[in-house]
Design an enzyme around this catalytic site. Structure first.
Site, PDB file in Angstrom:
ATOM      1  N   SER A 100       0.833  -1.197   0.000  1.00  0.00           N
ATOM      2  CA  SER A 100       0.000   0.000   0.000  1.00  0.00           C
ATOM      3  C   SER A 100       0.874   1.257   0.000  1.00  0.00           C
ATOM      4  O   SER A 100       1.745   1.409  -0.857  1.00  0.00           O
ATOM      5  CB  SER A 100      -0.951  -0.039   1.207  1.00  0.00           C
ATOM      6  OG  SER A 100      -1.990   0.891   1.076  1.00  0.00           O
ATOM      7  N   ASP A 224      -9.718  -4.872  -5.347  1.00  0.00           N
ATOM      8  CA  ASP A 224      -9.138  -4.014  -4.319  1.00  0.00           C
ATOM      9  C   ASP A 224      -9.860  -2.679  -4.349  1.00  0.00           C
ATOM     10  O   ASP A 224      -9.684  -1.888  -5.273  1.00  0.00           O
ATOM     11  CB  ASP A 224      -7.639  -3.833  -4.579  1.00  0.00           C
ATOM     12  CG  ASP A 224      -6.924  -3.072  -3.486  1.00  0.00           C
ATOM     13  OD1 ASP A 224      -7.605  -2.417  -2.675  1.00  0.00           O
ATOM     14  OD2 ASP A 224      -5.689  -3.127  -3.440  1.00  0.00           O
ATOM     15  N   HIS A 252      -7.427  -5.814  -0.385  1.00  0.00           N
ATOM     16  CA  HIS A 252      -6.258  -4.938  -0.366  1.00  0.00           C
ATOM     17  C   HIS A 252      -5.062  -5.579   0.349  1.00  0.00           C
ATOM     18  O   HIS A 252      -3.997  -4.981   0.406  1.00  0.00           O
ATOM     19  CB  HIS A 252      -6.643  -3.618   0.326  1.00  0.00           C
ATOM     20  CG  HIS A 252      -5.608  -2.547   0.236  1.00  0.00           C
ATOM     21  ND1 HIS A 252      -5.064  -2.128  -0.966  1.00  0.00           N
ATOM     22  CD2 HIS A 252      -4.997  -1.796   1.202  1.00  0.00           C
ATOM     23  CE1 HIS A 252      -4.174  -1.163  -0.735  1.00  0.00           C
ATOM     24  NE2 HIS A 252      -4.112  -0.963   0.575  1.00  0.00           N
TER      25      HIS A 252
END
Length: 270
Positions: A100, A224, A252
């Site tokens: 991320s 996601d 995610h």
């Protein structure tokens, strides 16, 4: 206290794996998570690589007193922290796995210190989460949605954490995954979480992608909510010489929900 000790304490650094290995894998976690999320990946690579784990300031067991809203109002504070970790541990030949937001932190650090990095793996990463109608860029969120998210965080943080966790984790058939992320989110001080969320969701590093000279792998999941498929394509198109792998995992957090797929993708790349 020595510089190395202070950096170690600040970022809750743990070094494990093969101390004599030629290459070091650094794992960087995403917002609301911490280094423990990489457990299966660490086990997969610890025999052949030196492993460095850390927590972003403001999360995990990093030093909460080190959090300064001004320093961490953008990614540069985290880039400085990662640079300090690399310098204090005298690391080179780094394979950086960033989930991320830490994908972008790793990329920005690799631009500053390209000689320290061998490979970059961007796991569910995005250069910009906000849509940009003027350029036609789709990030996945508009400002109205973000303001709603910030309002929910401000109004009832713990209720928000529970709902947000289920939304981004997906895998409803395994509710314990979302519950674990909700618990991790709930350990963050709400004011810090809101400050960090704003810095992440309103960042824009599209112009930096082309500056990266380190061979990169983009790992993208099929569903996601935070990073749509088109964002993974954008990364692969704009980071010179990069490769992209779509894993069949949903949500995610593919390294949590489907670690073997992620391990396989990383192995094939490095």
């Amino acid at each position: 206290m020595s510089i190395t000790a202070s950096v170690t304490q600040k970022n809750n650094i743990h070094v494990c794996g093969n101390q004599d290995a030629a290459q070091t894998i650094i794992f960087g976690h995403g917002f609301g998570s911490d280094q423990t999320a990489f457990g299966p990946l660490v086990k997969a690579f610890e025999q052949d690589y030196k492993i460095v784990l850390f927590d972003n300031v403001g999360g995990g067991k990093a030093d909460i007193d080190a959090f300064n809203p001004a320093r961490y109002s953008n990614m540069q504070g985290y880039v400085t922290d990662l640079s300090d970790i690399i310098k204090s541990l005298q690391l080179s030949c780094i394979i950086y796995v960033g989930h991320s937001v830490n994908g972008m932190i790793g990329l920005l650090t690799a631009i500053k210190h390209p000689d320290c990095f061998d490979k970059l793996i961007l796991l569910g990463s995005s250069p910009r989460y906000l849509n940009d109608p003027t350029s036609g860029y789709t990030g996945g969120f508009d400002m109205e949605a973000l303001n709603g998210l910030y309002n929910a965080m401000s109004t009832n943080y713990y209720a928000w954490a529970s709902g947000f966790s289920a939304l981004v984790m997906r895998n409803a058939d395994r509710p314990h995954l979302a519950e674990a992320f909700a618990a991790s989110l709930s350990e963050i001080r709400p004011d810090i979480a809101l400050s960090v969320a704003k810095a992440i969701f309103e960042m824009d590093h599209r112009d930096d992608l082309g500056k990266c000279k380190v061979p990169s792998l983009v790992i993208q999941t099929s569903d996601d909510v935070a990073v749509p498929l088109i964002v993974g394509d954008y990364l692969a198109q704009h980071i010179p010489g990069s490769k992209k792998v779509n894993v069949t995992a949903t949500g995610h957090f593919p390294h949590v929900a489907a670690p073997q797929e992620v391990i396989s993708a990383i192995r094939n790349f490095i």
